[in-house]
Design a protein around this motif. Structure first.
Motif, short mmCIF file in Angstrom:
data_model
loop_
_atom_site.label_atom_id
_atom_site.label_comp_id
_atom_site.label_asym_id
_atom_site.label_seq_id
_atom_site.Cartn_x
_atom_site.Cartn_y
_atom_site.Cartn_z
N MET A 1 0.83 -1.19 0.00
CA MET A 1 0.00 0.00 0.00
C MET A 1 0.87 1.24 0.00
SD MET A 1 -2.85 1.18 2.80
CE MET A 1 -3.70 2.74 2.63
N MET A 2 0.60 2.13 -0.96
CA MET A 2 1.35 3.38 -1.02
C MET A 2 0.93 4.30 0.13
SD MET A 2 3.43 3.13 -3.55
CE MET A 2 3.90 4.84 -3.83
N LYS A 3 1.90 4.91 0.75
CA LYS A 3 1.62 5.82 1.86
C LYS A 3 1.95 7.26 1.45
CE LYS A 3 2.45 2.58 5.66
NZ LYS A 3 3.13 2.42 6.98
N LEU A 4 1.12 8.20 1.91
CA LEU A 4 1.37 9.61 1.66
C LEU A 4 2.54 10.06 2.54
CD1 LEU A 4 0.26 12.23 0.23
CD2 LEU A 4 -0.96 12.66 2.39
N LYS A 5 3.58 10.58 1.92
CA LYS A 5 4.76 11.02 2.67
C LYS A 5 4.55 12.46 3.15
CE LYS A 5 8.02 8.00 0.28
NZ LYS A 5 9.21 7.91 -0.58
N ILE A 6 4.49 12.61 4.47
CA ILE A 6 4.22 13.91 5.09
C ILE A 6 5.46 14.45 5.79
CG2 ILE A 6 3.00 15.03 7.00
CD1 ILE A 6 0.50 13.76 6.23
N GLY A 7 5.69 15.75 5.62
CA GLY A 7 6.72 16.45 6.37
C GLY A 7 6.06 17.42 7.34
N VAL A 8 6.71 17.67 8.44
CA VAL A 8 6.16 18.56 9.47
C VAL A 8 7.04 19.79 9.61
CG1 VAL A 8 5.50 18.77 11.90
CG2 VAL A 8 5.16 16.60 10.69
N LEU A 9 6.43 20.97 9.49
CA LEU A 9 7.15 22.22 9.64
C LEU A 9 6.99 22.73 11.06
CD1 LEU A 9 6.20 24.08 6.31
CD2 LEU A 9 8.05 22.46 6.74
N GLY A 10 7.99 22.47 11.88
CA GLY A 10 7.94 22.93 13.26
C GLY A 10 7.87 21.79 14.24
N ILE B 1 -0.31 6.82 5.86
CA ILE B 1 0.59 7.96 6.10
C ILE B 1 1.99 7.46 6.44
CG2 ILE B 1 1.15 9.76 7.79
CD1 ILE B 1 -0.90 10.75 5.94
N GLU B 2 2.99 8.16 5.92
CA GLU B 2 4.37 7.96 6.39
C GLU B 2 4.90 9.30 6.87
OE1 GLU B 2 8.85 6.69 4.86
OE2 GLU B 2 7.13 6.48 3.52
N LEU B 3 5.19 9.37 8.16
CA LEU B 3 5.81 10.58 8.71
C LEU B 3 7.27 10.58 8.24
CD1 LEU B 3 5.92 13.11 10.32
CD2 LEU B 3 5.95 11.76 12.43
N TYR B 4 7.50 11.28 7.14
CA TYR B 4 8.73 11.13 6.37
C TYR B 4 9.83 12.10 6.79
CZ TYR B 4 11.52 10.51 2.08
OH TYR B 4 12.50 10.23 1.18
N ALA B 5 9.46 13.30 7.24
CA ALA B 5 10.47 14.32 7.54
C ALA B 5 9.95 15.32 8.54
CB ALA B 5 10.90 15.03 6.25
N GLU C 1 16.80 15.61 17.42
CA GLU C 1 16.40 14.96 18.67
C GLU C 1 15.01 14.31 18.53
OE1 GLU C 1 15.32 16.23 23.29
OE2 GLU C 1 16.43 17.62 21.99
N VAL C 2 14.08 15.05 17.94
CA VAL C 2 12.72 14.53 17.77
C VAL C 2 12.71 13.39 16.75
CG1 VAL C 2 10.39 15.10 16.97
CG2 VAL C 2 11.62 16.68 18.47
N ALA C 3 13.49 13.55 15.68
CA ALA C 3 13.57 12.51 14.67
C ALA C 3 14.09 11.20 15.25
CB ALA C 3 14.46 12.96 13.52
N PHE D 1 11.41 9.57 17.64
CA PHE D 1 10.22 8.99 17.01
C PHE D 1 10.52 8.29 15.67
CE2 PHE D 1 8.58 12.34 19.81
CZ PHE D 1 7.63 11.61 20.53
N ASN D 2 11.78 8.01 15.44
CA ASN D 2 12.19 7.24 14.25
C ASN D 2 11.72 7.88 12.95
OD1 ASN D 2 13.44 5.10 15.79
ND2 ASN D 2 11.38 4.38 16.27
N ILE D 3 11.94 9.19 12.82
CA ILE D 3 11.63 9.91 11.59
C ILE D 3 12.91 9.96 10.76
CG2 ILE D 3 10.77 12.07 10.62
CD1 ILE D 3 9.45 12.60 13.38
N GLU D 4 12.83 9.47 9.54
CA GLU D 4 14.04 9.24 8.75
C GLU D 4 14.78 10.53 8.39
OE1 GLU D 4 15.39 6.97 4.60
OE2 GLU D 4 13.29 6.95 5.27
N HIS D 5 14.05 11.58 7.99
CA HIS D 5 14.69 12.80 7.51
C HIS D 5 14.39 13.97 8.46
CE1 HIS D 5 15.51 10.85 3.63
NE2 HIS D 5 14.31 10.32 3.76
#
Length: 329
Positions: free
Chosen positions: A1-10, A29-33, A44-46, A49-53
């Motif tokens: 299943m394709m997941k929507l790659k989401i980045g978080v600003l802040g 969803i993939e919390l990508y960055a 530190e947050v990445a 919570f194992n966020i790749e980028h």
């Protein structure tokens, strides 16, 4: 299943406290960055919570072409700027409420995103919680008659001068932070816009932000009232009073995600407490956003809703300045 790659600003406390885990638990969803103005903070947050980028600037995240959408939990005064920058890179946008500082700015960013073909959604998470869908169904099926008035109370006590909610230049204050819910709720339940409003705002002697805001919204066939405060005990409730009954929502906005929500309904037949199964409203909101992006469902919360809510908020501010009723235009 394709997941929507989401980045978080802040890297906001709100994101860490309420959003990061629901986002990571979704199958679409993939919390990508993640990005912060501090590389150390985002790193530190990445790691936690194992966020790749992770990045030390918002622009760097937007430059990553793998990121398909962004979630913006930045301070209110930064929303419009980063909505536009995200739209420029073709990324879909889920932005925290309120989406803008005024209705003119809201119309501008909505049009900006429409021209660039990206989806823009304001993050009013409560609309996705099953307790609110249940309440709306009770009303729509005439189980309590015709709504006469809706009252919302919402408060917390925040005495920190450094907190962004207490910084006037950042769009802080109770009205924008929690009053926007009290404006949204009657619009959501009545399915119409208020014609005029009257309000009274009291301002913090140190911060200059509104610390107690009260208002009456005239919908013609019904009225809505609210009191919101940043200097009162933590409390929230919504009461809907109609011609043949009433509804009380105990935790309308910060419903727990691990225990059932309670809605009390009173009618001529009697009083009943409805327990709504536990749900994570943030996860439901983000999942809906992803399905909108993927074209699997129609837009559940339109871009225009953000403009309409902001128009009422602007009228509340004007009324406090003029000490009179103000039309919602």
């Amino acid at each position: 299943m394709m997941k929507l790659k989401i980045g978080v600003l802040g890297v906001s406390n709100h994101f860490i406290k309420r959003v990061v885990l629901p986002m990571q638990e979704l199958s679409n969803i993939e919390l990508y960055a993640i990005a912060s103005r501090s590389l150390n903070k985002s790193a530190e947050v990445a790691q936690q919570f194992n966020i790749e980028h992770y990045y030390g600037s918002y622009d760097q995240l937007l430059a990553n072409k793998e990121v398909e959408a962004v979630y913006i939990p930045l301070p209110n005064h930064m929303h419009a700027e980063w909505i536009k920058k995200a739209a420029n890179t073709g990324k879909h946008i889920l932005c925290e409420k309120p989406m803008s500082m005024n209705a003119e700015e809201a119309m501008e960013v909505v049009e900006y995103c429409q021209k660039r073909g990206v989806i823009l959604m304001e993050a009013f998470m409560y609309k996705h919680h099953p307790q609110w869908l249940k309440v709306r169904d009770i009303i729509r099926t005439n189980n309590i008659g015709k709504i006469q008035y809706i009252n919302t109370s919402f408060s917390y006590n925040n005495a920190s001068a450094s907190n962004i909610r207490n910084v006037k230049e950042y769009g802080g204050g109770g009205l924008r932070d929690i009053g926007c819910y009290a404006i949204s709720v009657p619009r959501f339940l009545l399915g119409k816009e208020p014609e005029k409003v009257v309000s009274l705002l009291s301002f913090h002697p140190e911060f200059g932000t509104d610390m107690l805001t009260s208002a009456i919204l005239d919908f013609g066939t019904a009225r809505a009232t609210f009191n919101v405060s940043t200097c009162a005990s933590a409390f929230q409730t919504v009461d809907v009073v109609a011609s043949a009954g009433r509804i009380t929502i105990d935790l309308p906005f910060n419903a727990y995600n691990d225990v059932p929500a309670k809605v009390t309904v009173e009618s001529a037949i009697g009083t009943r407490e409805i327990l709504i199964e536990a749900a994570d409203q943030y996860g439901l909101m983000i999942a809906d956003f992803a399905e909108m992006v993927e074209g699997k469902q129609q837009v559940s919360v339109s871009e225009d809703d953000a403009i309409l809510n902001q128009k009422v908020l602007d009228a509340v501010i004007r009324s406090s300045e003029t000490s009179s009723w103000e039309s919602v235009v």
